[in-house]
Design an enzyme around this catalytic site. Structure first.
Site, PDB file in Angstrom:
ATOM      1  CG  ASP A   1      50.480 -17.463  34.723  1.00 27.81           C
ATOM      2  OD1 ASP A   1      50.224 -18.513  35.326  1.00 27.81           O
ATOM      3  OD2 ASP A   1      51.497 -17.329  33.996  1.00 27.81           O
TER       4      ASP A   1
ATOM      5  CG  ASP B   1      54.268 -23.995  34.351  1.00 29.11           C
ATOM      6  OD1 ASP B   1      53.453 -23.866  33.420  1.00 29.11           O
ATOM      7  OD2 ASP B   1      54.542 -23.078  35.146  1.00 29.11           O
TER       8      ASP B   1
HETATM    9  C1  GLA Z   1      54.562 -20.011  34.711  1.00 26.01           C
HETATM   10  C2  GLA Z   1      53.447 -20.310  35.697  1.00 26.01           C
HETATM   11  C3  GLA Z   1      53.701 -19.513  36.975  1.00 26.01           C
HETATM   12  C4  GLA Z   1      55.065 -19.856  37.524  1.00 26.01           C
HETATM   13  C5  GLA Z   1      56.127 -19.606  36.481  1.00 26.01           C
HETATM   14  C6  GLA Z   1      57.473 -20.096  36.953  1.00 26.01           C
HETATM   15  O1  GLA Z   1      54.490 -18.703  34.253  1.00 26.01           O
HETATM   16  O2  GLA Z   1      52.194 -20.036  35.170  1.00 26.01           O
HETATM   17  O3  GLA Z   1      52.703 -19.797  37.944  1.00 26.01           O
HETATM   18  O4  GLA Z   1      55.079 -21.187  37.927  1.00 26.01           O
HETATM   19  O5  GLA Z   1      55.829 -20.265  35.260  1.00 26.01           O
HETATM   20  O6  GLA Z   1      58.473 -19.858  36.032  1.00 26.01           O
END
Ligand code: GLA
Length: 745
Positions: free
Chosen positions: A555, A485
């Site tokens: 997301d 991420d």
């Molecule tokens: C980001 C990602 C989510 C999740 C969060 C965890 O927002 O897009 O899918 O993994 O981080 O903190």
């Protein structure tokens, strides 16, 4: 090298090529896609359904001569001649469609390369020097007429799709420092015309991948990211279509994408003489890269292709190119396993016991990969702390990750873990030990995003720390997958440890080091797959895709919003890498409620995942999930690796949408049809399939939905394509999925 020397070098080269053994080149053979015609001084690439040609004019300038549908081998394309001057205001460097323009002499267009020398000179006149053809790649060297600065243009060709990759290497052989102020990978010159439209992608968090079109008129359009990473405001992809009658299956389309995950720019310029030039590479904003004598810089690769079969075919060519040439497992990418991710179920409240329970339930549903998201490491109980400390939290996992991993493996699933290796929370052991490891300007504020700072990966010690931390994690734990991420943009991008004039190298070195870490991790742990995620789809590009196996488009997992998001994504990128999760209802982003059927069918357009709290599912919901997961396994090769046809577009919140995927071997087609909102008494449109074999016969079966009563069980490809199928979707958020299997004669 001066002009006389250049001309002489070219003459020797031409003689060599004519004799069949060029001084610096292997002789080009007729069966290779790249040819050099020494008499005309023309380079020609013939690949797929495309011909691309450029030549050297009498001044040694490289000019694009042709880019479009494939021509006959003996069709005349040259020689390259500079355009006639019309007035004293005409800048010859601008009127010539240069392959790679240096800023120097009479030129007003955006150059590919702009430099300044230590002595104050800012003039750069790039002229042809030599070429090489090696293993299907072409290298053409340009040299400044006065200083010993060379630019090596690299051309790679994919014979199947006709997609050409172009990049440049800037080499300083001079005795003084040269600073690069602006460096593009390539410029693509389109045939002069006034009827072009630009298609591009734009978005923001939870709302990525909007497709936009605008007419190209005299003036410039900049698609770009200035945020240090790829970004979602624009994606580094473009398509330019000609004439007003273009659509999914008709029309001339020139398209391309940059393989770079840092700040980038694609500058599209149409001049008043209707010349269109697409220049892409490092974003020149805040850019500066100093080359000492003997140093060089390689640009990213700017890929581009052409089709006269419409934007649908342009996307299919991109997909095929990614599957066969870009992805780490190319040319045979592995199918995406059905994944479970704990994030939306537990957020930061992960622990051994709960995760084991989730794993048991997931396995019962047919899940193949179990992923623990954020919260497993350091003091990570919220997004305020812990990033940077990649050690297992012993309160949550008293015996480490091993018991959970063993459990997951015992249940027949692979195990994955979330990491965000480029970031640090100020509240972390790492930051307390190394406050100087982040991007910052001395004595200035360090702005936080999601309570975190960006590690300066451009530093060797930071790169080594990140590599070693992940290497150790993968050595000590039997992990098959990392969700990688990246959850904020850069700010205050200083690198105080370097001389002021070198600090902006951070834009390049950071990304080079990111790629280096991923490359070395993959080499050392070949069984580990990686997903690129950036608070959703903000780091998807052909560069990161070369090192990761899948990407997270957004997301936003609302299945209705996802239809547009996934559709937009598909213009540039393959469904094979697009992860889509079934999550809880109402959706956390927009509070919209939807049926489990609709959520599954929307997610089955890509790599299927489940992100809901499955502990809350009823036995009926479990049964529904099990049956969709099983059905998905039977069609996923077609969905992920097949040819995608966008039949009805969900863009602009359209009520109806449909996609169809046709298996590579033509034996199966899968149709997904969606209705967001029924209107009045209007019937759902008849769906006409595409890409089937007209003469072959196909039997249809429903995964979900209902076909009209008079739908034949078996009919020809021609019938399904021209008569079509009626699915009668009604109401709000209704959906159907139909499989067409080829019947053996
Ligand atoms: C980001 C990602 C989510 C999740 C969060 C965890 O927002 O897009 O899918 O993994 O981080 O903190």
């Amino acid at each position: 090298m001066n002009r006389a020397k250049t001309t002489m070098a070219a003459a020797v080269l031409a003689l060599g090529a004519w004799l069949g053994s060029s001084v610096s080149a292997a002789p080009s053979r007729p069966d290779t896609p790249i040819h050099y015609d020494a008499a005309q001084r023309i380079f020609r690439i013939d690949a797929g359904k495309v011909t691309y040609a450029f030549g050297v004019d009498h001044d040694g300038v490289l000019q694009t001569l042709y880019w479009g549908s494939r021509l006959a081998p003996d069709d005349p394309l040259g020689p390259a001649t500079p355009p006639a001057s019309r007035s004293s205001f005409d800048a010859i460097g601008s009127n010539t469609p240069q392959e790679y323009a240096g800023w120097g002499g009479p030129i007003t267009v955006m150059p590919d390369l702009k430099v300044h020398f230590a002595d104050g000179n800012r003039d750069l006149l790039l002229r042809y020097d030599s070429y090489k053809i090696n293993n299907g790649n072409l290298q053409v060297t340009l040299r400044d007429l006065h200083a010993d600065v060379t630019v090596v243009l690299n051309y790679t060709v994919d014979p199947a799709t006709g997609i050409i990759g172009r990049s440049a290497r800037i080499e300083n052989h001079a005795k003084q420092t040269v600073t690069l102020d602006r460096v593009a990978a390539a410029s693509w010159n389109l045939p002069p015309a006034t009827d072009y439209s630009l298609r591009y992608l734009t978005g923001t968090w939870a709302s990525e991948w909007h497709v936009r079109t605008r007419a190209l008129t005299p003036g410039a359009t900049d698609l770009e990211s200035r945020r240090g990473s790829t970004g979602d405001e624009n994606n580094p992809w473009f398509a330019i279509e000609r004439g007003g009658d273009w659509n999914e299956s008709h029309g001339h389309v020139w398209f391309g994408a940059l393989a770079w995950s840092g700040s980038w720019s694609i500058h599209i310029d149409q001049d008043i003489l209707s010349q269109v030039r697409v220049t892409g590479g490092f974003n020149p904003f805040d850019f500066s890269y100093r080359l000492e004598p003997g140093q060089s810089l390689d640009t990213p690769v700017f890929y581009a292709g052409y089709t006269d079969d419409g934007i649908g075919e342009a996307s299919r060519l991109m997909h095929r190119f990614e599957l066969t040439r870009i992805l780490p497992a190319a040319p045979k990418p592995k199918l995406r396993p059905v994944l479970y991710n704990s994030w939306e179920a537990t957020e930061f409240k992960v622990n051994d016991q709960d995760q084991q329970r989730l794993a048991e339930k997931a396995a019962k549903l047919g899940v193949e990969r179990f992923v623990v998201d954020d919260g497993w490491f350091g003091a990570r109980n919220s997004d305020h702390a812990g990033l940077g400390d990649w050690v297992v939290n012993r309160e949550k996992f008293p015996n480490g990750l091993k018991p959970l991993i063993d459990k997951v493996h015992g249940l027949g699933m692979s195990f994955g873990l979330w990491v965000e290796p480029e970031m640090v929370n100020p509240d972390s052991d790492l930051y307390r030990q190394h406050p100087d490891w982040v991007l910052n300007f001395t004595g200035r504020q360090r702005s936080e995003g999601r309570h975190q700072l960006v590690l300066n990966l451009a530093r060797d010690d930071v790169r080594d720390y990140v590599f070693n931390a992940l290497d150790k994690l993968l050595k000590e734990n039997d992990i098959q997958f990392l969700k990688w991420d990246y959850n904020r943009n850069w700010s205050e991008p200083g690198w105080p440890q370097l001389a002021p004039e070198d600090q902006q190298k951070v834009y390049v070195t950071y990304v080079q080091h990111l790629y280096d870490i991923m490359r070395r991790l993959r080499a050392r742990h070949p069984g580990v797959e990686i997903e690129s995620c950036s608070g959703g789809g903000a780091r998807v590009d052909l560069g990161i895709m070369g090192l990761t196996d899948e990407v997270w488009p957004s997301d936003n997992t609302d299945p209705s919003d996802r239809l547009s998001i996934q559709d937009g994504f598909s213009y540039a990128y393959a469904p094979a890498v697009m992860m889509s999760w079934v999550t809880g209802s109402p959706n956390w982003v927009n509070k919209r409620s939807s049926s489990l059927d609709f959520r599954f069918l929307s997610s089955m357009q890509g790599g299927l995942g489940i992100g809901a709290n499955i502990m809350e599912w009823t036995p009926a919901e479990d049964a529904t999930a099990r049956s969709y997961i099983e059905a998905y396994k039977g069609i996923r090769a077609t969905v992920q690796l097949g040819r995608l046809y966008r039949l009805l577009s969900p863009q602009e919140r359209a009520p109806y949408s449909a996609t169809e995927s046709v298996a590579a071997d033509g034996n199966q087609a899968v149709l997904f049809a969606f209705l967001r909102q029924g209107q009045e008494a209007q019937a759902y449109p008849t769906i006409h399939l595409q890409g089937l074999d007209s003469a072959a016969r196909y039997r249809y079966r429903l995964i979900h939905g209902k076909a009209a009563a008079d739908t034949p069980a078996v009919a020809s490809g021609a019938y399904w394509m021209h008569h079509g199928i009626d699915l009668g979707l009604r109401g709000d958020l209704d959906a159907a999925a139909v499989v067409f299997d080829r019947v053996r004669p």
